[in-house]
Design a protein around this motif. Structure first.
Motif, PDB file in Angstrom:
ATOM      1  N   UNK A 241      -2.994  14.192  -5.769  1.00  0.00           N
ATOM      2  CA  UNK A 241      -3.697  12.924  -5.571  1.00  0.00           C
ATOM      3  C   UNK A 241      -2.685  11.818  -5.267  1.00  0.00           C
ATOM      4  N   UNK A 242      -3.130  10.816  -4.488  1.00  0.00           N
ATOM      5  CA  UNK A 242      -2.280   9.663  -4.187  1.00  0.00           C
ATOM      6  C   UNK A 242      -2.501   8.568  -5.221  1.00  0.00           C
ATOM      7  N   UNK A 243      -1.413   8.018  -5.724  1.00  0.00           N
ATOM      8  CA  UNK A 243      -1.508   6.956  -6.718  1.00  0.00           C
ATOM      9  C   UNK A 243      -0.467   5.880  -6.438  1.00  0.00           C
ATOM     10  N   UNK A 244      -0.753   4.664  -6.880  1.00  0.00           N
ATOM     11  CA  UNK A 244       0.244   3.607  -6.784  1.00  0.00           C
ATOM     12  C   UNK A 244       1.403   3.911  -7.730  1.00  0.00           C
ATOM     13  N   UNK A 245       2.556   3.389  -7.408  1.00  0.00           N
ATOM     14  CA  UNK A 245       3.761   3.634  -8.194  1.00  0.00           C
ATOM     15  C   UNK A 245       3.664   2.977  -9.581  1.00  0.00           C
ATOM     16  N   UNK A 246       4.155   3.686 -10.575  1.00  0.00           N
ATOM     17  CA  UNK A 246       4.392   3.087 -11.885  1.00  0.00           C
ATOM     18  C   UNK A 246       5.880   2.741 -11.969  1.00  0.00           C
ATOM     19  N   UNK A 247       6.288   2.100 -13.052  1.00  0.00           N
ATOM     20  CA  UNK A 247       7.711   1.749 -13.221  1.00  0.00           C
ATOM     21  C   UNK A 247       8.578   3.013 -13.253  1.00  0.00           C
ATOM     22  N   UNK A 248       8.110   4.035 -13.973  1.00  0.00           N
ATOM     23  CA  UNK A 248       8.892   5.277 -14.056  1.00  0.00           C
ATOM     24  C   UNK A 248       8.935   5.995 -12.703  1.00  0.00           C
ATOM     25  N   UNK A 249       7.841   5.915 -11.929  1.00  0.00           N
ATOM     26  CA  UNK A 249       7.830   6.509 -10.579  1.00  0.00           C
ATOM     27  C   UNK A 249       8.878   5.833  -9.692  1.00  0.00           C
ATOM     28  N   UNK A 250       8.964   4.504  -9.809  1.00  0.00           N
ATOM     29  CA  UNK A 250       9.930   3.739  -9.019  1.00  0.00           C
ATOM     30  C   UNK A 250      11.357   4.202  -9.336  1.00  0.00           C
ATOM     31  N   UNK A 251      11.661   4.305 -10.623  1.00  0.00           N
ATOM     32  CA  UNK A 251      13.004   4.734 -11.045  1.00  0.00           C
ATOM     33  C   UNK A 251      13.307   6.140 -10.535  1.00  0.00           C
TER      34      UNK A 251
ATOM     35  N   UNK B 295       0.818  -1.216   0.000  1.00  0.00           N
ATOM     36  CA  UNK B 295       0.000   0.000   0.000  1.00  0.00           C
ATOM     37  C   UNK B 295       0.856   1.273   0.000  1.00  0.00           C
ATOM     38  N   UNK B 296       1.951   1.217  -0.739  1.00  0.00           N
ATOM     39  CA  UNK B 296       2.818   2.389  -0.862  1.00  0.00           C
ATOM     40  C   UNK B 296       2.374   3.215  -2.068  1.00  0.00           C
ATOM     41  N   UNK B 297       2.119   4.495  -1.828  1.00  0.00           N
ATOM     42  CA  UNK B 297       1.628   5.365  -2.889  1.00  0.00           C
ATOM     43  C   UNK B 297       2.503   6.599  -3.017  1.00  0.00           C
ATOM     44  N   UNK B 298       2.362   7.260  -4.139  1.00  0.00           N
ATOM     45  CA  UNK B 298       3.101   8.481  -4.407  1.00  0.00           C
ATOM     46  C   UNK B 298       2.109   9.612  -4.640  1.00  0.00           C
ATOM     47  N   UNK B 299       2.426  10.804  -4.177  1.00  0.00           N
ATOM     48  CA  UNK B 299       1.554  11.966  -4.389  1.00  0.00           C
ATOM     49  C   UNK B 299       1.924  12.609  -5.721  1.00  0.00           C
ATOM     50  N   UNK B 300       0.916  12.765  -6.584  1.00  0.00           N
ATOM     51  CA  UNK B 300       1.142  13.351  -7.899  1.00  0.00           C
ATOM     52  C   UNK B 300       0.244  14.560  -8.092  1.00  0.00           C
ATOM     53  N   UNK B 301       0.683  15.447  -8.964  1.00  0.00           N
ATOM     54  CA  UNK B 301      -0.135  16.579  -9.371  1.00  0.00           C
ATOM     55  C   UNK B 301      -0.806  16.220 -10.694  1.00  0.00           C
ATOM     56  N   UNK B 302      -2.104  16.117 -10.681  1.00  0.00           N
ATOM     57  CA  UNK B 302      -2.859  15.830 -11.891  1.00  0.00           C
ATOM     58  C   UNK B 302      -3.862  16.955 -12.103  1.00  0.00           C
ATOM     59  N   UNK B 303      -3.648  17.700 -13.174  1.00  0.00           N
ATOM     60  CA  UNK B 303      -4.506  18.847 -13.496  1.00  0.00           C
ATOM     61  C   UNK B 303      -4.672  19.781 -12.301  1.00  0.00           C
ATOM     62  N   UNK B 304      -3.558  20.034 -11.645  1.00  0.00           N
ATOM     63  CA  UNK B 304      -3.568  20.989 -10.533  1.00  0.00           C
ATOM     64  C   UNK B 304      -3.971  20.403  -9.204  1.00  0.00           C
ATOM     65  N   UNK B 305      -4.388  19.125  -9.183  1.00  0.00           N
ATOM     66  CA  UNK B 305      -4.821  18.491  -7.933  1.00  0.00           C
ATOM     67  C   UNK B 305      -3.733  17.560  -7.414  1.00  0.00           C
TER      68      UNK B 305
END
Length: 689
Positions: free
Chosen positions: A483-493, A471-481
């Motif tokens: 949001x917490x999302x699960x990691x993608x391969x590029x996020x991991x790198x 349940x490890x997530x990363x905080x991303x900016x999506x359209x100014x918001x």
């Protein structure tokens, strides 16, 4: 918008796609020139995809259309999409540019409907659209639910689902009942428009918002919406949220109609009703000017589960009856297996031309026993060599042994399947990206390319699967918001790159390279497994502050040799004969095919299914059976018989030259004269061993 196919472009297409030969003027030229809404019913080997590609090539010469619209090409499988792209992209690259789109119906719905819909409704784009991942989420949901206690006044959700899933199922274990319930939840349908949860083929309402079981409805809805927010959707979920999107934003239909003036759909027989409905909802209306042409063969509707009637109901039908693949002898046999023939207008006609004094090969009936089954592959090779098929150009199409049942869980019952006869292993054929163990990620990655790419991608997918388990997530900016999302391969790198200790990224890159190199070049699966497992338990755990929970422990628990087949000798051949299920070879052309009869749960093989379930259609009494194996027009009326009929129709229609049907001698010993009279060559060599 008036568009006409140019004869010059047809001639160019003939040069590109059929080696300078001519498309026939009776069936194929009329189809290529037809630009009206219609459905094409095409027999196996008729070159329907080739004719479609010729039409697309001709249309591409007139792009861009004057009204700014483009062409939408959809198929059910990636293999068909890849075939179209491989053949067309080099000749008409503009067909693969805006405003055109070529892809599967799943990718179309995800890109144009489900992905924007999921963002609008749940602030998330789709991260994982996969039934296997969704299935794991369903199992987790079920096991976390609480049972009703004695002091509880009302039923708990778990009890209700358990009872519904196992209604009238007696004498089964608790494990089986749990699996039934998980399967029941997996197949629940979510009506996002009316806020209902439906089940079964008749879409019966299980719970609804505001109903008597509102609390239970909300419990499931909250779980389901949390998955949507995390971008985890089953394949069918994409269509549910797409339907919601079209309902709430109907102008999307007009936009898609304006963008796509022509829609072509291949493999229509494999589409399910919810897939067909969403395409019709968008494009098939009185106001729509979009031309829709749908192509397929209802007799080949074997995808997922074999249905007596496929969900596709053809309209304004055109036909391709001539098969360029089949010889007349094989076509005459296959034609007897047609279930749907549309008032006799649909007929399999063999039109393969004989070259250089070639003679047609009669279908071969190969008799074997359970004691001699392991000699079947060698016998197939002998027959191929007897007819010199290993020396002709058509050998490039390959030689395959096929069967209905690939593997079974209970292999000790004596019933035959491809695994027990040939050591067939389904997992070794897979091209999936997600698996349920680290061991599989390190062995079953895509190895078609002779590079490290497939291994690298699979290892990274395994690592982000663990982050999801934890349940490890990363905080991303999506359209100014935020949001917490699960990691993608590029996020991991990127996370590892940005880690305070700069040296760890270089160390990780080095490890990743050597893991990939060992997997691809040396196939040191166990060695790499131990190294990756150690990395997860140490470095990855530290970098991401992992707890290493029970899911992760189960995932990395042990190494299993996925390519090893226990207690089976792999039978060697010198012709590259492959073994595959009928589902896997649908759409393929072979030089020679051996269809081996198999059984699943009950010892009922194809020969017996046709004999026991064939009824005369003019009478409900079992009087005059007509068996297609004897070159009699089929008369199957029961689900079991129709199921066998369709599987054999697909399997028997694969080869250009040689069809072998391998049967247990005990199943046909009383009927051999009928086979001989139906033009079969009886090969009983394996009975003498």
């Amino acid at each position: 918008m008036k568009v006409e196919i140019n004869d010059v472009h047809i001639q160019e297409a003939e040069h590109i796609f059929i080696g300078g030969n001519e498309f026939d003027k009776k069936e194929r030229i009329p189809f290529i020139k037809n630009l009206e809404t219609c459905d094409l019913l095409a027999v196996p080997g008729s070159g329907k995809t080739t004719a479609l590609m010729a039409k697309l090539y001709c249309l591409s010469k007139q792009l861009p259309f004057k009204d700014g619209s483009g062409i939408l090409v959809l198929a059910h499988t990636n293999s068909t999409v890849n075939e179209i792209e491989k053949e067309l992209k080099k000749h008409c690259p503009n067909l693969f540019e805006y405003p055109n789109f070529i892809g599967t119906i799943q990718t179309f719905v995800n890109r144009f409907l489900a992905n924007p819909a999921n963002y609008i409704k749940y602030d998330s784009y789709i991260a994982k659209n996969d039934d296997e991942i969704y299935g794991k989420e369903v199992a987790d949901f079920f096991y976390k639910l609480e049972w009703k206690k004695k002091e509880d006044v009302s039923q708990k959700l778990k009890n209700l689902l358990y009872g519904k899933a196992n209604h009238n199922r007696l004498n089964i274990s608790t494990v089986e009942k749990n699996e039934n319930t998980i399967n029941f939840i997996f197949h629940l349908k979510f009506d996002l428009i009316n806020r209902k949860i439906l089940y079964g083929e008749k879409d019966t309402t299980l719970f609804k918002f505001g109903g008597s079981a509102n609390d239970h409805y909300l419990e499931i809805e909250n779980w389901k919406e949390n998955l949507f927010r995390n971008g985890i959707l089953s394949y069918k979920d994409s269509f549910s949220i797409a339907k919601w999107y079209l309902h709430n934003y109907p102008n999307i239909k007009e936009q898609l109609q304006h963008r796509f003036g022509y829609v072509f759909i291949d493999e229509m027989q494999d589409l399910e009703k919810y897939q067909i409905d969403i395409i019709d909802d968008i494009f098939f209306s009185k106001k729509s000017k979009t031309i829709i042409q749908r192509i397929g063969d209802p007799n080949q509707s074997i995808y997922n589960k074999v249905k007596e009637e496929c969900d596709w109901e053809p309209r304004n039908i055109k036909y391709l009856n001539g098969s360029n693949r089949l010889s007349s002898k094989n076509a005459d046999l296959v034609n007897c297996f047609t279930y749907r023939n549309e008032e006799e207008n649909f007929k399999v006609v063999g039109e393969r031309k004989l070259l250089n004094g070639e003679k047609e090969i009669h279908p071969h009936l190969v008799l074997f026993t359970k004691e001699t089954k392991e000699h079947l592959k060698i016998k197939f090779e002998e027959i191929i060599r007897d007819h010199d098929l290993h020396k002709i150009e058509a050998k490039k199409k390959g030689f395959k042994i096929i069967g209905w049942t690939g593997e079974r869980t209970n292999v000790g019952d004596g019933n035959l399947c491809l695994h027990t006869v040939f050591g067939y292993n389904k997992l070794s054929k897979t091209k999936k990206e997600d698996f349920d163990s680290l061991s599989k990620y390190l062995q079953l990655f895509n190895q078609e390319k002779e590079t490290l790419e497939g291994a690298r991608k699979s290892i990274l997918n395994a690592l982000i699967a663990i982050l999801r388990f934890e349940d490890k997530k990363i905080v991303k900016k999506i359209r100014g918001k935020s949001v917490e999302r699960f990691y993608t391969k590029s996020d991991l790198i990127e996370y590892i790159k940005a880690y305070p200790n700069n040296e760890i990224y270089e160390d990780f890159k080095s490890k990743l390279f050597y893991w990939c190199f060992d997997l691809v070049s040396s196939k040191n699966y166990r060695l790499v497994f131990n190294s990756v497992k150690k990395f997860i338990e140490n470095e990855l755990k530290e970098w991401f502050d992992l707890k290493i929970n029970h899911k992760t422990l189960l995932f990395i628990f042990e190494f299993n040799d996925e390519n090893k087949i226990k207690n089976k000798k792999i039978i060697q051949d010198h012709l590259g004969i492959e073994v595959a299920t009928i589902h896997a070879v649908k759409g393929q052309t072979h030089c020679a095919t051996m269809y081996v009869e198999t059984a699943y749960k009950k010892p009922i093989y194809e020969t017996l299914k046709l004999k026991e379930t064939s009824l005369n259609k003019s009478s409900k009494k079992q009087q005059s059976k007509t068996i297609p194996l004897y070159k009699e027009k089929q008369s199957c009326e029961t689900p079991t018989g129709i199921e066998a009929l369709k599987m054999m129709y697909v399997g028997f229609s694969r080869p250009t030259h040689l069809l072998c049907f391998a049967v247990l001698e005990e199943n046909v010993k009383d009927d051999l004269d009928k086979y001989r009279n139906a033009d079969w060559i009886i090969n009983d060599d394996l009975l003498k061993k």
